[in-house]
Scaffold this motif. Structure first.
Motif, PDB file in Angstrom:
ATOM      1  N   HIS A 179       4.636   8.598  -7.996  1.00 20.86           N
ATOM      2  CA  HIS A 179       5.187   9.161  -9.214  1.00 20.86           C
ATOM      3  C   HIS A 179       4.881  10.642  -9.293  1.00 20.86           C
ATOM      4  CE1 HIS A 179       6.149   5.580 -11.764  1.00 20.86           C
ATOM      5  NE2 HIS A 179       6.970   6.479 -12.219  1.00 20.86           N
ATOM      6  N   ASN A 180       3.948  11.040  -8.428  1.00 21.16           N
ATOM      7  CA  ASN A 180       3.388  12.372  -8.517  1.00 21.16           C
ATOM      8  C   ASN A 180       4.116  13.286  -7.533  1.00 21.16           C
ATOM      9  OD1 ASN A 180       1.784  14.620  -8.117  1.00 21.16           O
ATOM     10  ND2 ASN A 180      -0.102  13.491  -8.547  1.00 21.16           N
ATOM     11  N   MET A 181       4.946  14.168  -8.071  1.00 22.44           N
ATOM     12  CA  MET A 181       5.762  15.021  -7.197  1.00 22.44           C
ATOM     13  C   MET A 181       4.918  15.965  -6.382  1.00 22.44           C
ATOM     14  SD  MET A 181       9.170  16.203  -9.025  1.00 22.44           S
ATOM     15  CE  MET A 181       8.489  16.092 -10.651  1.00 22.44           C
ATOM     16  N   GLN A 182       3.847  16.491  -7.011  1.00 21.67           N
ATOM     17  CA  GLN A 182       2.976  17.407  -6.272  1.00 21.67           C
ATOM     18  C   GLN A 182       2.374  16.692  -5.066  1.00 21.67           C
ATOM     19  OE1 GLN A 182       2.829  17.150  -9.654  1.00 21.67           O
ATOM     20  NE2 GLN A 182       3.888  19.082 -10.012  1.00 21.67           N
ATOM     21  N   GLN A 183       2.011  15.433  -5.297  1.00 21.88           N
ATOM     22  CA  GLN A 183       1.438  14.670  -4.194  1.00 21.88           C
ATOM     23  C   GLN A 183       2.455  14.523  -3.064  1.00 21.88           C
ATOM     24  OE1 GLN A 183       0.576  10.311  -4.672  1.00 21.88           O
ATOM     25  NE2 GLN A 183      -1.477  11.043  -4.225  1.00 21.88           N
ATOM     26  N   ALA A 184       3.680  14.164  -3.416  1.00 21.59           N
ATOM     27  CA  ALA A 184       4.719  14.023  -2.398  1.00 21.59           C
ATOM     28  C   ALA A 184       4.895  15.336  -1.648  1.00 21.59           C
ATOM     29  CB  ALA A 184       6.026  13.590  -3.040  1.00 21.59           C
ATOM     30  N   ALA A 185       4.886  16.454  -2.397  1.00 19.17           N
ATOM     31  CA  ALA A 185       5.077  17.755  -1.766  1.00 19.17           C
ATOM     32  C   ALA A 185       3.919  18.079  -0.830  1.00 19.17           C
ATOM     33  CB  ALA A 185       5.194  18.828  -2.843  1.00 19.17           C
ATOM     34  N   ARG A 186       2.696  17.690  -1.245  1.00 16.60           N
ATOM     35  CA  ARG A 186       1.515  18.005  -0.425  1.00 16.60           C
ATOM     36  C   ARG A 186       1.474  17.177   0.853  1.00 16.60           C
ATOM     37  NH1 ARG A 186      -1.258  18.327  -5.530  1.00 16.60           N
ATOM     38  NH2 ARG A 186      -1.679  16.096  -5.404  1.00 16.60           N
ATOM     39  N   VAL A 187       1.702  15.871   0.747  1.00 11.03           N
ATOM     40  CA  VAL A 187       1.396  15.020   1.901  1.00 11.03           C
ATOM     41  C   VAL A 187       2.602  14.648   2.756  1.00 11.03           C
ATOM     42  CG1 VAL A 187      -0.647  14.021   0.830  1.00 11.03           C
ATOM     43  CG2 VAL A 187       1.547  12.822   0.662  1.00 11.03           C
TER      44      VAL A 187
END
Lengths: 289, 320
Positions: A232-240
């Motif tokens: 759900h976390n877009m920042q997480q998707a962008a990071r990993v």
């Protein structure tokens, strides 16, 4: 047979080659993907949860599935290891081709599928047993040979948890913190030596520091495993993630039904910096979702 | 510094206002009345139990001081001074043995099937509802069933003599009680199995365990304490039931003795503690004390059985 199908079908959402991938890998597109989804639809009874998903999951990369609530990303993830079989009303059509085999062919044994394609769940779900027994459970039921102590140690080391738990392996796993429990669940998935690890919002129940550790762990694990993560976390998707798939909900007002569809699937960099679909852009810039 | 500190006066006014608003709430009369009613209900129930227990304990104490353990080891007798409960104890324990050996395995297996394997369709729901209804069927109906099926149909051969179950026998009564507690065992076990979180099952399937492995290694151990609680209820029920075993003939006979084989003994006549108590309660007033003593013995056995099951349950819980 399956190889032929793959070559003849055109995947609309997938660019022919992407700048991030090495030229060598891009030329061997078929060997390079672990999963090929072909027109996957999921129904729960009369509810059409996910419609016509066609996508490729690249090997030894992290693929993130993002999108607003109810867009069917978790449902789709559960098609990758036939976890949907456990829901009696769920019906999957289309093909989920894993290394050339359609997982939904009648001869395929779901238990064998799940042994090769492990899963980490939204909430840490340790068995009410000791840490050691949690890790050893998978190898035991799968008849994996070898020294169990070494196996457990290796899995815990790979999940970056060994140093924290090596002195309390016989203690109940519920004594661990939430983040430790989730890493233990990852270790438990690794212990059966799978090919793919599916993660269904693995950090949603964790604090930011514990989440960061899981993210680091994922980045380390992709050297050996293919990882598909729903978040759900877009920042997480962008990071990993290396590649990101954006899903959205299509609402049919007339029939008051909601169906998840795949909008765009590309490298994470493109999705988060220069998406080609306006819906993707609206979502990642925070205008909805 | 001085500017930042609030003047003393307004602060104390605020404090007063807060105090008043905290203290001036009206007393909650209805709540108080409710609390008193609850307490009175508790006292009433306790008083009834204390009254019954003191009655029973008085009689039991007189028998104990007069006869000591003789009362436990003697058989039935026409004389109150000579009557003992040994036959009853033996009968009750034998019947419980039947329940444990028959109703528990079948009941727990049925529960596992219904919860883990059966498809979630109308037939399964229909079966579930009916098992639930069976737990509410009066025990005398089970007694009639036992009389018709185990005593008559399977108990008498062509010459109206003892057949497979031996008619009004230990076997017939044991089977009847097993059938009686079966719905209780199934329902409580099924509820315990259902209470095991889905996430545990998913975790098991997620590492490639089969349904059997998930059930045996994860679900059943997690459900074990709940299942054991159900078996406690079942044992207590089986030990306390008088109506069905009276219908099947417990009051007419005692354990056959002599040089009979084990099977012949099981096919023979029997009695059990509730039947003994029932029989003595209908005798003359001389039997009053021994009746009380027999009730006390039944209570002690029930508490012991419950205690064992609770102990087992705690042991299972600690293993996790």
């Amino acid at each position: 047979m399956n190889q032929l199908t793959e070559q003849t079908l055109v995947t609309v959402t997938l660019p022919e080659s992407s700048p991030e991938r090495s030229g060598d890998a891009a030329n061997r597109a078929d060997d390079d993907s672990v999963f090929s989804l072909r027109g996957v639809n999921v129904h729960y009874g009369s509810f059409h949860a996910v419609r016509d998903i066609t996508m490729e999951i690249p090997r030894r990369q992290i693929t993130a599935l993002i999108g607003p609530s109810g867009c069917g990303k978790s449902t789709l993830l559960r098609c990758f290891n036939r976890m949907n079989d456990l829901i009696t009303t769920a019906k999957v059509s289309g093909s989920v081709i894993y290394n050339g085999e359609n997982l939904y062919d009648s001869y395929v044994d779901a238990v064998e599928v799940r042994r090769r394609i492990g899963m980490v769940f939204q909430k840490p779900n340790p068995f009410p047993k000791s840490i050691y027994d949690n890790i050893a459970f998978g190898p035991k039921v799968n008849g994996i040979k070898g020294n169990m102590d070494d196996l457990v140690e290796q899995a815990l080391r790979d999940a970056a948890l060994w140093d924290e738990v090596k002195d309390k392996l016989k203690q109940n796993a519920y004594g661990l913190s939430g983040g430790q429990q989730q890493r233990m669940c990852i270790a438990r998935a690794i212990a059966v030596q799978p090919d793919v690890i599916l993660m269904d919002e693995p950090c949603s129940a964790l604090d930011p520091i514990a989440s960061a550790r899981i993210e680091d762990l994922m980045t380390e694990l992709k050297a050996q495993y293919t990882i598909v993560i729903v978040t759900h976390n877009m920042q997480q998707a962008a990071r990993v993630s290396d590649r990101t798939a954006f899903f959205t909900v299509e609402v049919d007002e007339a029939r008051s039904s909601r169906t998840g569809i795949l909008v765009e699937f590309d490298t994470a960099q493109r999705i988060f910096t220069n998406p080609s679909d306006s819906r993707t852009e609206a979502y990642i810039t925070g205008r909805f979702g | 510094m001085a500017a930042a500190a609030p003047p003393a006066n307004p602060a104390s006014i605020t404090t007063l206002a807060v105090e008043r608003s905290l203290a001036s709430r009206k007393r909650d009369w209805l709540g108080q009345v409710f609390q008193v009613v609850l307490l009175l209900s508790l006292i009433l129930s306790l008083a009834i139990i204390v009254f019954l227990l003191s009655n029973v304990l008085g009689g039991a104490w007189r028998v104990w001081t007069d006869r000591g353990t003789d009362f436990l080891t003697e058989g039935g007798s026409r004389q109150a001074e000579a009557a003992g409960v040994w036959q009853g104890i033996r009968g009750t324990l034998t019947l419980v043995g039947f329940v444990v050996l028959l109703a528990f395995p079948i009941g727990i297996a049925s529960a596992i099937y219904l919860e883990e394997y059966a498809p979630d369709n109308t037939l399964t729901k229909f079966i579930n509802v009916n098992i639930r209804n069976l737990t509410g069927v009066p025990s005398v109906v089970y007694g009639l069933l036992g009389l018709a099926v185990f005593v008559r149909t399977f108990g008498l051969d062509r010459n109206d003599e003892g057949g497979l179950t031996g008619g009004k026998s230990v076997i017939s009564a044991g089977l009847t009680l097993a059938v009686l507690v079966l719905p209780i065992v199934i329902i409580t076990s099924a509820e315990a199995i259902r209470a095991v979180p889905r996430s545990i099952r998913e975790a098991g399937y997620g590492v490639g365990a089969s349904r059997w492995e998930v059930t045996r290694m994860l679900v059943l151990p997690s459900a074990a304490p709940g299942i054991l609680t159900g078996t406690v209820l079942a044992i207590s029920r089986a030990m306390g039931e008088a109506a069905p075993i009276l219908l099947i003939g417990a009051n007419t006979g005692f354990f056959s003795s002599g040089n009979q084989s084990f099977v012949e003994q099981l096919q023979g006549t029997f009695t059990a503690l509730p039947a003994v108590i029932f029989g003595w309660a209908r005798e003359t007033s001389e039997f009053r004390d021994v009746t009380a003593a027999a009730i006390f013995v039944l209570l002690v056995i029930t508490v012991l059985a419950n205690g064992t099951a609770v102990w087992l349950r705690n042991r299972f819980e600690k293993q996790w």
